[in-house]
Design a protein around this motif. Structure first.
Motif, PDB file in Angstrom:
ATOM      1  N   THR A 173       2.374  -3.147  -4.918  1.00 30.67           N
ATOM      2  CA  THR A 173       1.015  -3.591  -5.222  1.00 30.67           C
ATOM      3  C   THR A 173       0.561  -4.644  -4.215  1.00 30.67           C
ATOM      4  OG1 THR A 173       1.637  -3.278  -7.508  1.00 30.67           O
ATOM      5  CG2 THR A 173      -0.453  -4.371  -7.113  1.00 30.67           C
TER       6      THR A 173
ATOM      7  N   ALA B 190      -0.117  -2.998  -0.928  1.00 27.14           N
ATOM      8  CA  ALA B 190      -1.339  -2.198  -0.964  1.00 27.14           C
ATOM      9  C   ALA B 190      -2.567  -3.104  -0.914  1.00 27.14           C
ATOM     10  CB  ALA B 190      -1.367  -1.333  -2.224  1.00 27.14           C
ATOM     11  N   GLU B 191      -2.490  -4.222  -1.644  1.00 28.49           N
ATOM     12  CA  GLU B 191      -3.613  -5.161  -1.630  1.00 28.49           C
ATOM     13  C   GLU B 191      -3.802  -5.745  -0.238  1.00 28.49           C
ATOM     14  OE1 GLU B 191      -3.210  -8.121  -4.743  1.00 28.49           O
ATOM     15  OE2 GLU B 191      -3.680  -6.500  -6.161  1.00 28.49           O
TER      16      GLU B 191
ATOM     17  N   ARG C 297      -5.359  -3.191   1.918  1.00 28.10           N
ATOM     18  CA  ARG C 297      -6.791  -3.080   1.622  1.00 28.10           C
ATOM     19  C   ARG C 297      -7.565  -4.248   2.232  1.00 28.10           C
ATOM     20  NH1 ARG C 297      -5.509  -0.539  -3.224  1.00 28.10           N
ATOM     21  NH2 ARG C 297      -5.226  -2.485  -4.347  1.00 28.10           N
TER      22      ARG C 297
ATOM     23  N   VAL D 298      -7.979  -3.639   5.904  1.00 31.38           N
ATOM     24  CA  VAL D 298      -8.990  -2.615   6.192  1.00 31.38           C
ATOM     25  C   VAL D 298     -10.384  -3.211   6.016  1.00 31.38           C
ATOM     26  CG1 VAL D 298      -9.972  -0.419   5.411  1.00 31.38           C
ATOM     27  CG2 VAL D 298      -7.499  -0.659   5.648  1.00 31.38           C
ATOM     28  N   ARG D 299     -10.540  -4.030   4.959  1.00 32.19           N
ATOM     29  CA  ARG D 299     -11.837  -4.660   4.720  1.00 32.19           C
ATOM     30  C   ARG D 299     -12.190  -5.590   5.887  1.00 32.19           C
ATOM     31  NH1 ARG D 299     -11.121  -6.021  -0.501  1.00 32.19           N
ATOM     32  NH2 ARG D 299     -10.271  -8.055  -0.006  1.00 32.19           N
TER      33      ARG D 299
END
Ligand code: C2E
Ligand code: MG
Ligand code: MG
Ligand code: MG
Length: 280
Positions: free
Chosen positions: A15, A18-19, A22, A25-26
């Motif tokens: 988790t 993955a965060e 993310r 990517v942001r």
């Protein structure tokens, strides 16, 4: 129970990773938008010569003018921009902006621009520099480029050729953050340079730590033997400056002299510092 715990631990890391992915990517997406809209600013930090007691130039340091988060320092986005390759257009933008700003300064002042390893190794780097100089009208001998050892380690011949091409134009090259990387002494002989920038890590402990004193003393001696100038980074106290002057360091940069400032403050700063800095 141990096994379940193990699985939970894995799940937790999954988790978190993955965060993290993310968030990256942001950030990458937001950087792309910011690049298109040119939502960056270059701030300038003076470099102060210890013998002449004059400002000799400014280092260009990029900031992100984020629409919601305000001004963001390079530590938060340069690493991602290096991973994604966005550092190449970003670095080009900084270089062009820095040359355009510096051309308005008094003619004895230089501007130092950081080049990331990715940028330095890109095949177009010399053309990009040539264009920035030509378009701004800044004479090449008023530009200094700061590279780190990481830019030099992979492709020795390529790095050597790039350094020679830059220096043959009269552009100066400084080795940034010296003492924190590989610091192979062979590099200093192999790669043509003009200056070593002593990392703030050593400067910070100068007044308290004898080992740091020994390291700084050795770096300055080495630089002198190789006819390189020395700049000490991160100078925050008068005591540090006095020691660096006694050790023969050429110039200093740090909050003691000034924090980095927006381009519009450079000329007023120079007018003020003409009387303020001289007795320091
Ligand atoms: P650097 O090139 O070693 O720059 C020096 C950093 O130390 C700057 O941080 C500066 O604001 C900070 N500093 C200056 N004086 C003091 C002091 O007295 N005390 C302390 N604690 N810090 C001081 P900044 O602006 O956050 O930049 C961090 C790094 O980001 C730079 O380290 C450089 O590696 C990178 N960077 C900044 N602008 C650019 C750029 O345009 N391109 C690339 N590739 N990298 C950049
Ligand atoms: Mg630098
Ligand atoms: Mg540095
Ligand atoms: Mg540094």
């Amino acid at each position: 129970a141990a096994k379940a715990g193990g699985r939970n631990t894995y799940r937790f890391f999954d988790t978190a990773m993955a965060e993290n992915a993310r968030a990256r990517v942001r950030l990458q997406h937001e950087l792309g938008v910011a690049l298109a809209k040119e939502q960056f600013a270059v701030h300038y930090q003076p470099q102060y010569h210890l013998l002449t007691r004059e400002v000799i130039g400014f280092e260009a340091l990029v900031r992100w003018q984020h629409s919601e988060r305000g001004l963001i320092g390079p530590g938060e986005f340069i690493p991602v921009a290096e991973e994604t390759g966005q550092i190449v257009p970003l670095g080009t933008w900084v270089l062009r902006q820095a040359c355009r700003d510096a051309v308005h300064w008094p003619a004895h002042l230089r501007v130092s621009v950081n080049l990331s390893a990715v940028q330095f190794r890109s095949s177009s780097v010399v053309d990009v520099v040539d264009m920035a100089l030509a378009d701004s009208g800044l004479p090449p001998d008023r530009l200094e480029l700061e590279v780190t050892e990481s830019a030099l380690i992979e492709d020795h011949e390529g790095a050597q050729a790039t350094l020679m091409a830059l220096r043959s134009r009269g552009i100066r090259v400084a080795l940034d953050d010296f003492g924190t990387g590989y610091s192979s002494l062979a590099y200093l002989r192999r790669f043509p340079m003009d200056k070593l920038k002593i990392d703030g890590m050593f400067v910070r402990s100068l007044d308290s730590d004898q080992d740091a004193q020994a390291v700084v003393t050795a770096i300055i001696r080495l630089a002198k033997a190789l006819r390189l100038d020395t700049t000490a980074e991160g100078v925050e106290t008068k005591e540090q400056m006095v020691m660096l002057r006694a050790l023969g360091c050429d110039d200093v940069q740090g909050f003691l002299i000034s924090r980095p400032m927006p381009a519009g403050q450079v000329m007023p700063y120079l007018a003020r510092s003409a009387d303020v800095l001289t007795p320091a």
